[in-house]
Write a protein that holds these residues in place. Structure first.
Motif, PDB file in Angstrom:
ATOM      1  N   MET A  75       4.352 -16.566  -0.074  1.00 53.79           N
ATOM      2  CA  MET A  75       4.572 -17.165  -1.394  1.00 53.79           C
ATOM      3  C   MET A  75       5.191 -16.158  -2.353  1.00 53.79           C
ATOM      4  SD  MET A  75       1.141 -19.462  -2.065  1.00 53.79           S
ATOM      5  CE  MET A  75       1.514 -19.547  -3.807  1.00 53.79           C
ATOM      6  N   LEU A  76       4.719 -14.918  -2.293  1.00 50.41           N
ATOM      7  CA  LEU A  76       5.254 -13.885  -3.175  1.00 50.41           C
ATOM      8  C   LEU A  76       6.671 -13.500  -2.750  1.00 50.41           C
ATOM      9  CD1 LEU A  76       4.921 -11.952  -5.514  1.00 50.41           C
ATOM     10  CD2 LEU A  76       3.789 -10.339  -3.963  1.00 50.41           C
ATOM     11  N   ALA A  77       6.885 -13.411  -1.444  1.00 51.69           N
ATOM     12  CA  ALA A  77       8.228 -13.097  -0.946  1.00 51.69           C
ATOM     13  C   ALA A  77       9.230 -14.146  -1.428  1.00 51.69           C
ATOM     14  CB  ALA A  77       8.213 -13.029   0.577  1.00 51.69           C
ATOM     15  N   LYS A  78       8.788 -15.392  -1.471  1.00 51.00           N
ATOM     16  CA  LYS A  78       9.656 -16.468  -1.955  1.00 51.00           C
ATOM     17  C   LYS A  78       9.973 -16.288  -3.436  1.00 51.00           C
ATOM     18  CE  LYS A  78      10.042 -21.506  -2.189  1.00 51.00           C
ATOM     19  NZ  LYS A  78       9.373 -22.799  -1.898  1.00 51.00           N
ATOM     20  N   GLU A  79       8.986 -15.830  -4.209  1.00 54.78           N
ATOM     21  CA  GLU A  79       9.205 -15.592  -5.639  1.00 54.78           C
ATOM     22  C   GLU A  79      10.302 -14.544  -5.841  1.00 54.78           C
ATOM     23  OE1 GLU A  79       7.880 -16.979  -8.330  1.00 54.78           O
ATOM     24  OE2 GLU A  79       6.439 -18.288  -7.327  1.00 54.78           O
ATOM     25  N   ASP A  97       4.543   3.209  -5.615  1.00 54.84           N
ATOM     26  CA  ASP A  97       4.876   3.409  -4.209  1.00 54.84           C
ATOM     27  C   ASP A  97       4.817   2.034  -3.547  1.00 54.84           C
ATOM     28  OD1 ASP A  97       5.028   5.094  -1.608  1.00 54.84           O
ATOM     29  OD2 ASP A  97       3.270   3.800  -1.325  1.00 54.84           O
ATOM     30  N   ALA A  98       5.892   1.647  -2.869  1.00 55.15           N
ATOM     31  CA  ALA A  98       5.982   0.285  -2.337  1.00 55.15           C
ATOM     32  C   ALA A  98       4.892  -0.019  -1.317  1.00 55.15           C
ATOM     33  CB  ALA A  98       7.361   0.061  -1.716  1.00 55.15           C
ATOM     34  N   GLY A  99       4.608   0.924  -0.433  1.00 51.94           N
ATOM     35  CA  GLY A  99       3.587   0.685   0.578  1.00 51.94           C
ATOM     36  C   GLY A  99       2.211   0.486  -0.032  1.00 51.94           C
ATOM     37  N   THR A 100       1.862   1.342  -0.985  1.00 47.92           N
ATOM     38  CA  THR A 100       0.563   1.229  -1.648  1.00 47.92           C
ATOM     39  C   THR A 100       0.474  -0.063  -2.451  1.00 47.92           C
ATOM     40  OG1 THR A 100       0.446   3.639  -1.834  1.00 47.92           O
ATOM     41  CG2 THR A 100      -1.051   2.361  -3.216  1.00 47.92           C
ATOM     42  N   ALA A 101       1.556  -0.407  -3.144  1.00 48.58           N
ATOM     43  CA  ALA A 101       1.562  -1.632  -3.946  1.00 48.58           C
ATOM     44  C   ALA A 101       1.400  -2.864  -3.069  1.00 48.58           C
ATOM     45  CB  ALA A 101       2.861  -1.723  -4.743  1.00 48.58           C
ATOM     46  N   ALA A 102       2.082  -2.881  -1.930  1.00 47.15           N
ATOM     47  CA  ALA A 102       1.979  -4.032  -1.024  1.00 47.15           C
ATOM     48  C   ALA A 102       0.549  -4.205  -0.527  1.00 47.15           C
ATOM     49  CB  ALA A 102       2.938  -3.855   0.151  1.00 47.15           C
ATOM     50  N   ARG A 103      -0.099  -3.097  -0.189  1.00 47.83           N
ATOM     51  CA  ARG A 103      -1.495  -3.176   0.281  1.00 47.83           C
ATOM     52  C   ARG A 103      -2.427  -3.596  -0.850  1.00 47.83           C
ATOM     53  NH1 ARG A 103       0.110   1.524   2.860  1.00 47.83           N
ATOM     54  NH2 ARG A 103      -0.962   2.848   1.327  1.00 47.83           N
ATOM     55  N   ALA A 104      -2.178  -3.076  -2.050  1.00 45.09           N
ATOM     56  CA  ALA A 104      -3.044  -3.396  -3.192  1.00 45.09           C
ATOM     57  C   ALA A 104      -2.967  -4.875  -3.545  1.00 45.09           C
ATOM     58  CB  ALA A 104      -2.644  -2.553  -4.397  1.00 45.09           C
ATOM     59  N   ILE A 105      -1.780  -5.444  -3.418  1.00 47.09           N
ATOM     60  CA  ILE A 105      -1.601  -6.860  -3.742  1.00 47.09           C
ATOM     61  C   ILE A 105      -2.198  -7.739  -2.647  1.00 47.09           C
ATOM     62  CG2 ILE A 105       0.138  -8.678  -4.001  1.00 47.09           C
ATOM     63  CD1 ILE A 105       1.895  -6.506  -5.372  1.00 47.09           C
ATOM     64  N   ARG A 106      -2.018  -7.302  -1.405  1.00 52.18           N
ATOM     65  CA  ARG A 106      -2.497  -8.102  -0.272  1.00 52.18           C
ATOM     66  C   ARG A 106      -3.984  -7.897  -0.012  1.00 52.18           C
ATOM     67  NH1 ARG A 106       0.600  -6.059   3.017  1.00 52.18           N
ATOM     68  NH2 ARG A 106      -0.774  -4.824   4.335  1.00 52.18           N
ATOM     69  N   LEU A 107      -4.411  -6.630  -0.080  1.00 56.14           N
ATOM     70  CA  LEU A 107      -5.807  -6.286   0.224  1.00 56.14           C
ATOM     71  C   LEU A 107      -6.329  -5.332  -0.849  1.00 56.14           C
ATOM     72  CD1 LEU A 107      -5.222  -5.532   4.017  1.00 56.14           C
ATOM     73  CD2 LEU A 107      -6.275  -7.598   3.092  1.00 56.14           C
ATOM     74  N   PRO A 108      -6.613  -5.836  -2.046  1.00 56.25           N
ATOM     75  CA  PRO A 108      -7.005  -4.958  -3.155  1.00 56.25           C
ATOM     76  C   PRO A 108      -8.235  -4.108  -2.874  1.00 56.25           C
ATOM     77  CG  PRO A 108      -7.459  -7.266  -3.662  1.00 56.25           C
ATOM     78  CD  PRO A 108      -6.615  -7.249  -2.431  1.00 56.25           C
ATOM     79  N   ARG A 123       1.852 -10.137 -14.909  1.00 54.09           N
ATOM     80  CA  ARG A 123       2.861 -10.203 -15.966  1.00 54.09           C
ATOM     81  C   ARG A 123       4.193 -10.752 -15.468  1.00 54.09           C
ATOM     82  NH1 ARG A 123       2.928  -4.579 -19.145  1.00 54.09           N
ATOM     83  NH2 ARG A 123       5.042  -5.317 -19.579  1.00 54.09           N
ATOM     84  N   ASP A 124       4.619 -10.294 -14.310  1.00 53.95           N
ATOM     85  CA  ASP A 124       5.947 -10.680 -13.832  1.00 53.95           C
ATOM     86  C   ASP A 124       5.963 -12.017 -13.098  1.00 53.95           C
ATOM     87  OD1 ASP A 124       7.175  -8.496 -14.916  1.00 53.95           O
ATOM     88  OD2 ASP A 124       7.197  -7.312 -13.070  1.00 53.95           O
ATOM     89  N   PHE A 125       4.848 -12.372 -12.469  1.00 56.43           N
ATOM     90  CA  PHE A 125       4.790 -13.622 -11.701  1.00 56.43           C
ATOM     91  C   PHE A 125       3.514 -14.395 -12.036  1.00 56.43           C
ATOM     92  CE2 PHE A 125       7.229 -10.583  -9.127  1.00 56.43           C
ATOM     93  CZ  PHE A 125       8.417 -11.287  -8.963  1.00 56.43           C
ATOM     94  N   PRO A 126       3.367 -14.822 -13.280  1.00 54.40           N
ATOM     95  CA  PRO A 126       2.123 -15.496 -13.680  1.00 54.40           C
ATOM     96  C   PRO A 126       1.870 -16.802 -12.924  1.00 54.40           C
ATOM     97  CG  PRO A 126       3.794 -15.694 -15.390  1.00 54.40           C
ATOM     98  CD  PRO A 126       4.312 -14.700 -14.408  1.00 54.40           C
ATOM     99  N   GLU A 127       2.923 -17.551 -12.631  1.00 54.54           N
ATOM    100  CA  GLU A 127       2.727 -18.816 -11.917  1.00 54.54           C
ATOM    101  C   GLU A 127       2.212 -18.561 -10.504  1.00 54.54           C
ATOM    102  OE1 GLU A 127       6.056 -21.414 -11.964  1.00 54.54           O
ATOM    103  OE2 GLU A 127       6.271 -21.371 -14.149  1.00 54.54           O
ATOM    104  N   TYR A 128       2.796 -17.581  -9.836  1.00 61.53           N
ATOM    105  CA  TYR A 128       2.327 -17.229  -8.488  1.00 61.53           C
ATOM    106  C   TYR A 128       0.876 -16.763  -8.542  1.00 61.53           C
ATOM    107  CZ  TYR A 128       1.282 -14.099  -4.621  1.00 61.53           C
ATOM    108  OH  TYR A 128       0.648 -13.464  -3.587  1.00 61.53           O
TER     109      TYR A 128
END
Length: 219
Positions: A75-79, A97-108, A123-128
């Motif tokens: 869903m986020l990739a689609k956004e 850092d992209a790797g850390t951010a991806a993990r934090a969003i997926r597995l906080p 902030r950037d994707f409130p609907e998602y």
């Protein structure tokens, strides 16, 4: 107005684009994100990102040998695909850092201090974010929204031998040009400067009133 005075004003107005870029950089330095800025001025996020990168505010992304360095929720990739902006660039804009951010969003729970990543996502994707967490969208309205596409009027001015372009809803925004295209561009730049100035004020007020926004990055 004398002709030489008019020509002088037109030369000065040629700096509108440079001033617009300066205000975009100012807003980013204050903490507004690339996507928020793109909403305010109705330009693609890539355009804003590249402007800030050329200004030395966003680092150039290193090319990776593998495109599967991190995975995102579909869903986020689609956004990101919808706005033609990559996750890697989004992270660079936020100084993540992209790797850390991806993990934090997926597995906080697997990442220390995930709040900054989640706050940026809110902030950037409130609907998602609302869909992902089963929240009503009214509970998380974006801080900045796209403009309402105001009406424009362009007329030929016989007295000054140029085109005059103005925003009907904001008659104080009026610019001139020897060609219709130039008059329209100058008017558009003036309007976007107004939008940026208002967005900066809104952002500052949000910080002062403790509205939950991500902390400004050290840009």
């Amino acid at each position: 107005m004398m002709r030489d005075e008019w020509d002088s004003q037109m030369v000065i107005s040629d700096g509108l684009e440079d001033y617009l870029y300066e205000r975009i950089i100012d807003a980013y330095k204050m903490g507004m994100s690339v996507i928020e800025l793109s909403r305010v001025i109705c330009r693609r996020a890539d355009h804003v990102h590249d402007l800030l990168r050329r200004a030395g505010r966003i680092r150039t992304i290193e090319k990776r040998g593998s495109r599967s360095a991190f995975s995102l929720d579909p869903m986020l990739a689609k956004e990101f695909g919808t706005i033609s902006y990559s996750f890697a660039k989004w992270c660079a804009g936020w100084k993540f850092d992209a790797g850390t951010a991806a993990r934090a969003i997926r597995l906080p729970n697997d990442v220390t201090g995930p709040d900054q990543y989640v706050a940026a996502l809110r902030r950037d994707f409130p609907e998602y974010y609302c869909k992902r967490h089963d929240m009503p969208q009214s509970q998380l309205a974006p801080l900045f929204i796209e403009d309402e596409h105001p009406s424009v009027e362009i007329n030929w001015d016989e007295e000054h031998n140029c085109y005059l372009a103005r925003v009907i809803e904001y008659p104080e925004i009026e610019e001139s040009g020897r060609s219709l295209t130039m008059a329209f561009k100058r008017m558009t730049d003036s309007y976007r400067i107004k939008q940026i100035d208002e967005a900066i004020t809104l952002y500052q007020n949000a910080l002062e009133t403790n509205v939950k926004v991500a902390a400004p990055c050290s840009c």
